[in-house]
Design a protein around this motif. Structure first.
Motif, short mmCIF file in Angstrom:
data_model
loop_
_atom_site.label_atom_id
_atom_site.label_comp_id
_atom_site.label_asym_id
_atom_site.label_seq_id
_atom_site.Cartn_x
_atom_site.Cartn_y
_atom_site.Cartn_z
N GLY A 133 -2.78 14.87 -11.34
CA GLY A 133 -2.93 13.57 -11.98
C GLY A 133 -4.29 13.41 -12.62
O GLY A 133 -4.41 12.91 -13.75
N TYR A 134 -5.33 13.85 -11.92
CA TYR A 134 -6.69 13.73 -12.46
C TYR A 134 -6.82 14.52 -13.76
O TYR A 134 -7.34 14.02 -14.76
N ARG A 135 -6.32 15.75 -13.73
CA ARG A 135 -6.45 16.61 -14.92
C ARG A 135 -5.60 16.13 -16.09
O ARG A 135 -5.82 16.57 -17.22
N SER A 136 -4.64 15.26 -15.85
CA SER A 136 -3.87 14.70 -16.96
C SER A 136 -4.70 13.72 -17.78
O SER A 136 -4.32 13.36 -18.91
N VAL A 137 -5.86 13.31 -17.24
CA VAL A 137 -6.72 12.34 -17.91
C VAL A 137 -8.09 12.93 -18.23
O VAL A 137 -8.65 12.69 -19.30
N GLU A 158 0.83 -1.19 0.00
CA GLU A 158 0.00 0.00 0.00
C GLU A 158 0.88 1.25 0.00
O GLU A 158 2.03 1.21 0.47
N PRO A 159 0.40 2.37 -0.57
CA PRO A 159 1.20 3.60 -0.56
C PRO A 159 1.61 3.97 0.86
O PRO A 159 0.85 3.81 1.81
N ARG A 160 2.83 4.47 0.98
CA ARG A 160 3.36 4.83 2.31
C ARG A 160 2.97 6.25 2.68
O ARG A 160 2.93 7.13 1.82
N GLU A 161 2.72 6.46 3.93
CA GLU A 161 2.35 7.80 4.38
C GLU A 161 3.47 8.80 4.17
O GLU A 161 3.22 10.00 4.06
N ASP A 162 4.73 8.33 4.10
CA ASP A 162 5.84 9.26 3.90
C ASP A 162 6.12 9.53 2.42
O ASP A 162 7.09 10.19 2.08
N ASN A 163 5.24 9.01 1.53
CA ASN A 163 5.45 9.19 0.10
C ASN A 163 4.15 9.56 -0.61
O ASN A 163 3.98 9.31 -1.80
N LEU A 164 3.24 10.19 0.12
CA LEU A 164 1.90 10.40 -0.42
C LEU A 164 1.88 11.33 -1.63
O LEU A 164 1.12 11.11 -2.58
N VAL A 165 2.68 12.37 -1.61
CA VAL A 165 2.66 13.32 -2.73
C VAL A 165 3.03 12.60 -4.03
O VAL A 165 2.37 12.77 -5.06
N ALA A 166 4.06 11.77 -3.98
CA ALA A 166 4.49 11.05 -5.18
C ALA A 166 3.44 10.03 -5.61
O ALA A 166 3.19 9.85 -6.81
N ASP A 167 2.81 9.35 -4.66
CA ASP A 167 1.85 8.30 -5.01
C ASP A 167 0.50 8.85 -5.45
O ASP A 167 -0.23 8.20 -6.21
N PHE A 168 0.13 10.04 -4.98
CA PHE A 168 -1.22 10.53 -5.25
C PHE A 168 -1.37 11.13 -6.64
O PHE A 168 -2.49 11.22 -7.15
N GLU A 169 -0.30 11.54 -7.29
CA GLU A 169 -0.46 12.02 -8.67
C GLU A 169 -0.90 10.88 -9.60
O GLU A 169 -1.90 11.03 -10.32
N PRO A 170 -0.21 9.73 -9.59
CA PRO A 170 -0.73 8.63 -10.42
C PRO A 170 -2.08 8.12 -9.94
O PRO A 170 -2.89 7.65 -10.76
N LEU A 171 -2.35 8.22 -8.65
CA LEU A 171 -3.67 7.82 -8.16
C LEU A 171 -4.75 8.73 -8.72
O LEU A 171 -5.84 8.26 -9.09
#
Length: 320
Positions: free
Chosen positions: A258-262, A107-120
């Protein structure tokens, strides 16, 4: 036990092991034999109407085959059934069970949320685009995550109970959260539920239901709560239990990029992002109050209610 009775329907070898993974809404088990690793879900009683579980599985399949969203495949029993109904050896009511392929990842790590949430954000937009155009099969049925489902009506509490019954809710906390509920109801009413804003959603895209694996991107699991709701509720759900972190504004910005990229996200939509974060937060307060025996509810308890009041005060200072 019920899980072992269910596994017997799938033709596994006698050496198959069944290990309890989690008890929350449903019970989930890791099933292992020499040829296959899978996850068995034993459904709770009384949560879904007839036809709802096959409907969930239909959308899960369609997202994988039509939208390129990595979701777990459903493993059919030896008789071809995708939903297996098993008698309770202890004499309780029969239980519906589904077996899913095991997907690797963390699962995405709390210390890496900014990086994980763009593809999310991009993944969520693809799911929403699919939901808007998908021709649902005949008999498709899933519940709604509207304001009445969230907060209840004079006839009864919401789907996850009443937030007023949560631990740590005294007169002061009730006053703050009652103002929050009233504001959320009003803003949701004004926001509207037209087809551009309200449709079929996962409704539980929290970190525990996302798997990040090298080379395969993000997989989405556990569609048990999928239903009809505001598309932006998927953002609120993704931030479950981390809404208080100081980097959340930056995380939301990453999700929005990330959302707006799609798919498009209007200024009016963006103005309500925190509305859906607080909507989910208040729903979780109710959930904690109605799930006193679940580990995370015990762990968070009254602390979560108090933190919700702090977030509510901050939200109410800028939203009316």
């Amino acid at each position: 036990m019920i899980a072992e009775e269910a596994v017997a329907r799938y033709g596994f070898s006698p050496d198959t092991t069944v290990e309890l993974l989690n008890v929350s809404e449903n019970e989930t088990y890791l099933v292992r034999d020499a040829d296959l690793t899978a996850v068995l879900r034993v459904h709770r009683l009384g949560y879904h109407p007839p036809g709802a579980i096959p409907s969930e599985l239909a959308w899960l399949d369609a997202l994988r085959t039509e939208a390129g969203v990595r979701t777990p495949r459903v493993v059919a029993a030896t008789n071809g059934s995708r939903v297996v109904t098993v008698a309770d050896p202890a004499g309780g009511p029969p239980r519906d069970c589904v077996l899913f392929e095991f997907l690797p990842g963390r699962e995405p790590r709390e210390d890496n949320l900014v990086a994980d949430f763009e593809p999310l954000g991009a993944l969520t937009a693809r799911m929403h685009q699919h939901a808007r155009t998908w021709q649902r099969p005949p008999g498709f049925v899933r519940f709604h995550w509207d304001a009445d489902a969230a907060f209840g009506t004079p006839a009864g509490p919401g789907r996850w109970g009443a937030w007023r019954a949560a631990p740590g809710i005294g007169p002061a906390e009730e006053a703050v959260l009652a103002r929050l509920e009233a504001t959320l109801r009003d803003r949701l009413r004004r926001f509207g539920s037209g087809p551009d804003r309200y449709g079929l959603i996962h409704a539980d895209l929290r970190l525990a239901n996302l798997l990040v694996a090298e080379g395969t991107g993000v997989s989405v699991i556990d569609f048990d709560d999928c239903g009809f709701g505001w598309y932006l509720y998927d953002l609120g759900a993704a931030l479950s239990f981390v809404e208080h972190l100081p980097e959340v504004p930056e995380v939301i910005d990453a999700w929005t990029r990330g959302y707006r990229s799609v798919a498009p996200l209007s200024a009016a939509d963006e103005a309500e992002l925190w509305t859906f974060v607080l909507l989910r937060r208040l729903l979780l307060v109710a959930w904690i109050g109605s799930h006193a025996s679940v580990d995370i509810a015990v762990e968070l308890g009254a602390t979560y209610s108090r933190g919700s009041c702090e977030l509510a005060e901050k939200y109410l200072s800028t939203h009316s």
